[in-house]
Design a protein around this motif. Structure first.
Motif, PDB file in Angstrom:
ATOM      1  N   VAL A  27      36.418  58.408  30.354  1.00  0.00           N
ATOM      2  CA  VAL A  27      36.368  57.592  31.570  1.00  0.00           C
ATOM      3  C   VAL A  27      36.210  56.125  31.205  1.00  0.00           C
ATOM      4  O   VAL A  27      35.679  55.783  30.150  1.00  0.00           O
ATOM      5  N   THR A  28      36.679  55.282  32.088  1.00  0.00           N
ATOM      6  CA  THR A  28      36.479  53.847  31.917  1.00  0.00           C
ATOM      7  C   THR A  28      35.532  53.362  33.005  1.00  0.00           C
ATOM      8  O   THR A  28      35.342  54.025  34.024  1.00  0.00           O
ATOM      9  N   GLY A  29      34.991  52.189  32.796  1.00  0.00           N
ATOM     10  CA  GLY A  29      34.317  51.488  33.873  1.00  0.00           C
ATOM     11  C   GLY A  29      35.391  50.797  34.698  1.00  0.00           C
ATOM     12  O   GLY A  29      36.580  51.061  34.532  1.00  0.00           O
ATOM     13  N   GLY A  30      34.983  49.891  35.542  1.00  0.00           N
ATOM     14  CA  GLY A  30      35.956  49.088  36.262  1.00  0.00           C
ATOM     15  C   GLY A  30      36.590  48.108  35.287  1.00  0.00           C
ATOM     16  O   GLY A  30      35.897  47.333  34.634  1.00  0.00           O
ATOM     17  N   VAL A  31      37.904  48.166  35.165  1.00  0.00           N
ATOM     18  CA  VAL A  31      38.641  47.350  34.193  1.00  0.00           C
ATOM     19  C   VAL A  31      39.440  46.298  34.951  1.00  0.00           C
ATOM     20  O   VAL A  31      40.103  46.604  35.938  1.00  0.00           O
ATOM     21  N   ILE A  32      39.369  45.067  34.483  1.00  0.00           N
ATOM     22  CA  ILE A  32      40.157  43.989  35.078  1.00  0.00           C
ATOM     23  C   ILE A  32      41.160  43.461  34.050  1.00  0.00           C
ATOM     24  O   ILE A  32      41.177  43.899  32.906  1.00  0.00           O
ATOM     25  N   GLY A  33      41.954  42.490  34.480  1.00  0.00           N
ATOM     26  CA  GLY A  33      43.080  42.030  33.673  1.00  0.00           C
ATOM     27  C   GLY A  33      42.822  40.866  32.757  1.00  0.00           C
ATOM     28  O   GLY A  33      43.706  40.054  32.520  1.00  0.00           O
ATOM     29  N   TRP A  34      41.635  40.772  32.204  1.00  0.00           N
ATOM     30  CA  TRP A  34      41.438  39.669  31.270  1.00  0.00           C
ATOM     31  C   TRP A  34      41.910  40.049  29.881  1.00  0.00           C
ATOM     32  O   TRP A  34      41.971  41.214  29.516  1.00  0.00           O
ATOM     33  N   ASP A  35      42.259  39.017  29.117  1.00  0.00           N
ATOM     34  CA  ASP A  35      42.728  39.225  27.752  1.00  0.00           C
ATOM     35  C   ASP A  35      41.535  39.224  26.792  1.00  0.00           C
ATOM     36  O   ASP A  35      40.381  39.139  27.225  1.00  0.00           O
ATOM     37  N   VAL A  36      41.810  39.288  25.501  1.00  0.00           N
ATOM     38  CA  VAL A  36      40.738  39.369  24.499  1.00  0.00           C
ATOM     39  C   VAL A  36      39.889  38.093  24.461  1.00  0.00           C
ATOM     40  O   VAL A  36      38.811  38.096  23.883  1.00  0.00           O
ATOM     41  N   THR A  73      41.358  54.808  40.301  1.00  0.00           N
ATOM     42  CA  THR A  73      40.877  54.207  41.538  1.00  0.00           C
ATOM     43  C   THR A  73      41.106  52.700  41.440  1.00  0.00           C
ATOM     44  O   THR A  73      40.565  52.051  40.544  1.00  0.00           O
ATOM     45  N   TRP A  74      41.922  52.195  42.332  1.00  0.00           N
ATOM     46  CA  TRP A  74      42.281  50.786  42.357  1.00  0.00           C
ATOM     47  C   TRP A  74      41.438  50.072  43.411  1.00  0.00           C
ATOM     48  O   TRP A  74      41.322  50.549  44.542  1.00  0.00           O
ATOM     49  N   TYR A  75      40.896  48.917  43.047  1.00  0.00           N
ATOM     50  CA  TYR A  75      40.195  48.044  43.979  1.00  0.00           C
ATOM     51  C   TYR A  75      40.965  46.731  44.012  1.00  0.00           C
ATOM     52  O   TYR A  75      41.154  46.102  42.967  1.00  0.00           O
ATOM     53  N   VAL A  76      41.441  46.353  45.189  1.00  0.00           N
ATOM     54  CA  VAL A  76      42.204  45.104  45.328  1.00  0.00           C
ATOM     55  C   VAL A  76      41.520  44.216  46.356  1.00  0.00           C
ATOM     56  O   VAL A  76      40.886  44.710  47.294  1.00  0.00           O
ATOM     57  N   VAL A  77      41.662  42.911  46.186  1.00  0.00           N
ATOM     58  CA  VAL A  77      41.044  41.987  47.135  1.00  0.00           C
ATOM     59  C   VAL A  77      41.973  41.666  48.301  1.00  0.00           C
ATOM     60  O   VAL A  77      41.533  41.111  49.302  1.00  0.00           O
ATOM     61  N   ASP A  78      43.252  42.035  48.185  1.00  0.00           N
ATOM     62  CA  ASP A  78      44.203  41.737  49.256  1.00  0.00           C
ATOM     63  C   ASP A  78      45.218  42.878  49.363  1.00  0.00           C
ATOM     64  O   ASP A  78      46.158  42.957  48.571  1.00  0.00           O
ATOM     65  N   MET A  79      45.033  43.741  50.349  1.00  0.00           N
ATOM     66  CA  MET A  79      45.934  44.881  50.537  1.00  0.00           C
ATOM     67  C   MET A  79      47.353  44.421  50.830  1.00  0.00           C
ATOM     68  O   MET A  79      48.323  45.032  50.362  1.00  0.00           O
ATOM     69  N   ASP A  80      47.507  43.340  51.582  1.00  0.00           N
ATOM     70  CA  ASP A  80      48.852  42.835  51.884  1.00  0.00           C
ATOM     71  C   ASP A  80      49.567  42.401  50.609  1.00  0.00           C
ATOM     72  O   ASP A  80      50.772  42.627  50.461  1.00  0.00           O
ATOM     73  N   VAL A 113      33.458  41.297  40.975  1.00  0.00           N
ATOM     74  CA  VAL A 113      32.408  40.556  40.268  1.00  0.00           C
ATOM     75  C   VAL A 113      32.979  39.282  39.663  1.00  0.00           C
ATOM     76  O   VAL A 113      32.406  38.201  39.806  1.00  0.00           O
ATOM     77  N   GLU A 114      34.113  39.407  38.967  1.00  0.00           N
ATOM     78  CA  GLU A 114      34.789  38.211  38.433  1.00  0.00           C
ATOM     79  C   GLU A 114      35.581  37.596  39.582  1.00  0.00           C
ATOM     80  O   GLU A 114      36.546  38.199  40.068  1.00  0.00           O
ATOM     81  N   LYS A 115      35.173  36.439  40.014  1.00  0.00           N
ATOM     82  CA  LYS A 115      35.725  35.831  41.225  1.00  0.00           C
ATOM     83  C   LYS A 115      37.248  35.675  41.196  1.00  0.00           C
ATOM     84  O   LYS A 115      37.909  35.821  42.224  1.00  0.00           O
ATOM     85  N   ALA A 116      37.828  35.401  40.040  1.00  0.00           N
ATOM     86  CA  ALA A 116      39.278  35.192  39.944  1.00  0.00           C
ATOM     87  C   ALA A 116      40.057  36.505  39.830  1.00  0.00           C
ATOM     88  O   ALA A 116      41.285  36.499  39.893  1.00  0.00           O
ATOM     89  N   ALA A 117      39.376  37.627  39.686  1.00  0.00           N
ATOM     90  CA  ALA A 117      40.057  38.919  39.555  1.00  0.00           C
ATOM     91  C   ALA A 117      40.643  39.338  40.900  1.00  0.00           C
ATOM     92  O   ALA A 117      39.994  39.245  41.935  1.00  0.00           O
ATOM     93  N   ARG A 118      41.896  39.812  40.876  1.00  0.00           N
ATOM     94  CA  ARG A 118      42.595  40.281  42.080  1.00  0.00           C
ATOM     95  C   ARG A 118      42.613  41.802  42.161  1.00  0.00           C
ATOM     96  O   ARG A 118      42.888  42.363  43.206  1.00  0.00           O
ATOM     97  N   VAL A 119      42.351  42.469  41.000  1.00  0.00           N
ATOM     98  CA  VAL A 119      42.419  43.934  40.937  1.00  0.00           C
ATOM     99  C   VAL A 119      41.434  44.429  39.889  1.00  0.00           C
ATOM    100  O   VAL A 119      41.197  43.763  38.879  1.00  0.00           O
ATOM    101  N   GLU A 120      40.854  45.581  40.145  1.00  0.00           N
ATOM    102  CA  GLU A 120      39.995  46.279  39.187  1.00  0.00           C
ATOM    103  C   GLU A 120      40.339  47.759  39.309  1.00  0.00           C
ATOM    104  O   GLU A 120      40.537  48.263  40.421  1.00  0.00           O
TER     105      GLU A 120
END
Length: 129
Positions: A27-36, A73-80, A113-120
């Protein structure tokens, strides 16, 4: 691993209604799109691509592969934004995970949590024994 599709239900597009599997759980935790370097791309599709790549890297660290996924499980800040991007999302998804579609849920949230994240995305995989 077996896809669970109740008799008479319409076939889902891009996900499974349910999955059944036996094996070792990864299992993973909530993963966002940041790079290394901890940087997030500014646009939604680029964040999804990197998020999926990050999940693939976590799976690999757990001796699992994308075809072992049973749930996302996808979490998005903007469904549209998500709905307007379905074609590009499908392309990015197949680019990283191939044509394997586990059970999925999609939830719109006020923010991440990360304000600039659009998806987790949270992932669950089962590696066969």
């Amino acid at each position: 691993m077996r896809i669970l599709q109740p008799s008479g239900w319409p076939a889902p597009k891009g996900y499974a209604n349910g999955m059944s599997a036996e094996g070792r759980l990864v299992v993973t935790g909530g993963v966002i799109g940041w790079d290394v370097h901890g940087q997030l791309p500014p646009d939604f599709i680029a964040q999804v691509r990197q998020t999926l790549r990050n999940i693939a890297a976590i799976l690999e660290a757990g001796d699992a592969r994308p075809e072992h996924l049973v749930r996302l499980t996808w979490y998005v800040v903007d469904m549209d934004e998500y709905l307007a991007s379905l074609k590009a999302l499908g392309q990015v998804y197949r680019e990283v995970f191939g044509a394997h579609y586990p059970a999925m849920a999609l939830v719109q949230v006020v923010r991440l949590v990360e304000k600039a994240a659009r998806v987790e995305i949270e992932a669950t995989a089962v590696v066969p024994r």
